[in-house]
Design a protein around this motif. Structure first.
Motif, PDB file in Angstrom:
ATOM      1  N   THR A 169      33.495  20.704  44.774  1.00 51.70           N
ATOM      2  CA  THR A 169      32.365  21.607  44.540  1.00 51.70           C
ATOM      3  C   THR A 169      31.576  21.843  45.832  1.00 51.70           C
ATOM      4  N   GLY A 170      30.467  22.540  45.712  1.00 54.40           N
ATOM      5  CA  GLY A 170      29.582  22.785  46.853  1.00 54.40           C
ATOM      6  C   GLY A 170      29.859  24.129  47.498  1.00 54.40           C
ATOM      7  N   GLU A 171      30.017  24.139  48.825  1.00 55.96           N
ATOM      8  CA  GLU A 171      30.251  25.383  49.579  1.00 55.96           C
ATOM      9  C   GLU A 171      31.709  25.819  49.422  1.00 55.96           C
ATOM     10  N   VAL A 172      32.048  26.242  48.188  1.00 60.12           N
ATOM     11  CA  VAL A 172      33.416  26.668  47.872  1.00 60.12           C
ATOM     12  C   VAL A 172      33.327  27.989  47.118  1.00 60.12           C
ATOM     13  N   THR A 173      34.405  28.780  47.107  1.00 61.20           N
ATOM     14  CA  THR A 173      34.370  30.000  46.291  1.00 61.20           C
ATOM     15  C   THR A 173      34.901  29.698  44.892  1.00 61.20           C
ATOM     16  N   THR A 174      35.792  28.691  44.790  1.00 63.63           N
ATOM     17  CA  THR A 174      36.397  28.320  43.518  1.00 63.63           C
ATOM     18  C   THR A 174      36.305  26.810  43.319  1.00 63.63           C
ATOM     19  N   PRO A 175      35.336  26.330  42.542  1.00 62.35           N
ATOM     20  CA  PRO A 175      35.293  24.887  42.285  1.00 62.35           C
ATOM     21  C   PRO A 175      36.578  24.444  41.577  1.00 62.35           C
ATOM     22  N   LEU A 176      37.065  23.274  41.905  1.00 61.94           N
ATOM     23  CA  LEU A 176      38.317  22.796  41.309  1.00 61.94           C
ATOM     24  C   LEU A 176      38.090  21.529  40.496  1.00 61.94           C
ATOM     25  N   ASP A 177      38.881  21.407  39.444  1.00 55.54           N
ATOM     26  CA  ASP A 177      38.894  20.227  38.598  1.00 55.54           C
ATOM     27  C   ASP A 177      40.346  19.775  38.605  1.00 55.54           C
ATOM     28  N   LEU A 178      40.666  18.763  39.396  1.00 56.42           N
ATOM     29  CA  LEU A 178      42.072  18.401  39.595  1.00 56.42           C
ATOM     30  C   LEU A 178      42.463  17.157  38.806  1.00 56.42           C
ATOM     31  N   THR A 179      43.691  17.172  38.315  1.00 56.91           N
ATOM     32  CA  THR A 179      44.243  15.991  37.650  1.00 56.91           C
ATOM     33  C   THR A 179      45.485  15.577  38.443  1.00 56.91           C
ATOM     34  N   LEU A 180      46.013  14.415  38.102  1.00 53.76           N
ATOM     35  CA  LEU A 180      47.232  13.935  38.737  1.00 53.76           C
ATOM     36  C   LEU A 180      48.351  14.968  38.569  1.00 53.76           C
ATOM     37  N   GLN A 181      48.406  15.525  37.368  1.00 56.96           N
ATOM     38  CA  GLN A 181      49.447  16.507  37.070  1.00 56.96           C
ATOM     39  C   GLN A 181      49.303  17.758  37.938  1.00 56.96           C
ATOM     40  N   LYS A 182      48.070  18.258  38.070  1.00 62.46           N
ATOM     41  CA  LYS A 182      47.853  19.451  38.902  1.00 62.46           C
ATOM     42  C   LYS A 182      48.160  19.155  40.361  1.00 62.46           C
ATOM     43  N   LEU A 183      47.819  17.940  40.810  1.00 64.50           N
ATOM     44  CA  LEU A 183      48.065  17.591  42.210  1.00 64.50           C
ATOM     45  C   LEU A 183      49.544  17.483  42.521  1.00 64.50           C
ATOM     46  N   SER A 184      50.327  17.073  41.524  1.00 64.15           N
ATOM     47  CA  SER A 184      51.777  16.945  41.740  1.00 64.15           C
ATOM     48  C   SER A 184      52.411  18.298  42.002  1.00 64.15           C
ATOM     49  N   ALA A 185      51.736  19.383  41.586  1.00 68.66           N
ATOM     50  CA  ALA A 185      52.289  20.727  41.771  1.00 68.66           C
ATOM     51  C   ALA A 185      52.099  21.234  43.208  1.00 68.66           C
ATOM     52  N   PHE A 186      51.211  20.586  43.982  1.00 67.35           N
ATOM     53  CA  PHE A 186      51.026  20.978  45.385  1.00 67.35           C
ATOM     54  C   PHE A 186      52.142  20.387  46.240  1.00 67.35           C
ATOM     55  N   LYS A 187      52.307  20.951  47.441  1.00 68.53           N
ATOM     56  CA  LYS A 187      53.285  20.413  48.398  1.00 68.53           C
ATOM     57  C   LYS A 187      52.901  18.971  48.726  1.00 68.53           C
ATOM     58  N   GLN A 188      53.871  18.065  48.660  1.00 68.54           N
ATOM     59  CA  GLN A 188      53.598  16.640  48.913  1.00 68.54           C
ATOM     60  C   GLN A 188      53.945  16.273  50.356  1.00 68.54           C
ATOM     61  N   VAL A 189      53.041  15.528  50.973  1.00 67.72           N
ATOM     62  CA  VAL A 189      53.309  15.040  52.331  1.00 67.72           C
ATOM     63  C   VAL A 189      53.117  13.533  52.341  1.00 67.72           C
ATOM     64  N   SER A 190      53.785  12.844  53.272  1.00 65.45           N
ATOM     65  CA  SER A 190      53.574  11.398  53.302  1.00 65.45           C
ATOM     66  C   SER A 190      53.163  10.934  54.685  1.00 65.45           C
ATOM     67  N   GLN A 191      52.509   9.787  54.693  1.00 68.93           N
ATOM     68  CA  GLN A 191      51.968   9.196  55.912  1.00 68.93           C
ATOM     69  C   GLN A 191      52.263   7.712  55.882  1.00 68.93           C
ATOM     70  N   LYS A 192      52.862   7.205  56.978  1.00 64.41           N
ATOM     71  CA  LYS A 192      53.069   5.757  57.093  1.00 64.41           C
ATOM     72  C   LYS A 192      51.907   5.188  57.885  1.00 64.41           C
ATOM     73  N   VAL A 193      51.194   4.240  57.296  1.00 64.55           N
ATOM     74  CA  VAL A 193      50.020   3.666  57.964  1.00 64.55           C
ATOM     75  C   VAL A 193      50.009   2.150  57.799  1.00 64.55           C
TER      76      VAL A 193
END
Ligand SMILES: Nc1nc2c(c(=O)[nH]1)N[C@H]1C(S)=C(S)[C@@H](COP(=O)(O)O)O[C@H]1N2
Ligand SMILES: [Mo]
Length: 170
Positions: free
Chosen positions: A36-60
């Protein structure tokens, strides 16, 4: 105790145990993350919705020096989806914007937009949903920020609940 009673007792325990497991699994799966905040489209994300985005990984390396592979969505992708001023729009007064990230336990951290935008930063900050091939456990997930180039993991905020974009200046 008869064999029958023992059998009934064991079955009841197993039933209660699996109910407990599914309730905790359920609350992990229904957790939401708001942008939220200084956005044009507030988002309400779930695990399921996030899985639909491109996945990237980081080794740390964690604070004990142990290596982990976190997988999730680049934070910049989520901000772009919410219509935050990134890329060519990240100039002038927009450089005074930051994101405030809050967790379930009240922990809070901030990043400036320029720290997140790939036109400024060489690292990719991710909103992780998996660690070493498994969903993040309760107490850490379902969402956690990973900032690979920070030498201390203090801003790797666990149990993220909300992300708010705001102006640092009046
Ligand atoms: N929600 C939340 N996230 C948090 C913290 C916290 O207290 N609450 N502590 C931070 C600090 S100070 C460190 S060092 C790391 C520790 O990460 P670890 O639990 O994976 O070792 O988590 C960070 N993320
Ligand atoms: Mo820490």
């Amino acid at each position: 105790m008869s064999r029958f009673t023992l059998h009934v007792r064991i079955s009841l325990w197993l039933l209660l145990f699996s109910l407990g497991l599914s309730v905790s699994g359920f609350s992990q799966n229904t957790s939401t993350l708001t942008i939220t905040g200084e956005v044009t489209t507030p988002l309400d994300l779930t695990l399921q919705k996030l899985s639909a985005f491109k996945q990237v990984s980081q080794k740390v390396k964690d604070r004990d020096g142990k290596e982990h592979e976190f997988k999730g969505v680049a934070l910049i992708e989520l901000l772009e989806k919410a219509g935050v001023t990134t890329g060519s729009k990240l100039r002038g007064e927009n450089l005074a914007k930051y994101v405030l990230i809050k967790a379930a336990d009240g922990y809070e951290v901030i990043y400036s937009l320029a720290e997140i935008d790939p036109e400024f930063a060489s690292q990719v900050i991710i909103l992780a949903i998996e660690k070493d091939g498994q969903p993040l456990p309760a107490g850490e997930g379902p969402f956690r920020i990973i900032t690979p180039n920070d030498k201390k993991p203090a801003r790797w905020i666990r149990e993220v609940r909300s992300i708010k974009v705001a102006f640092a200046k009046d």
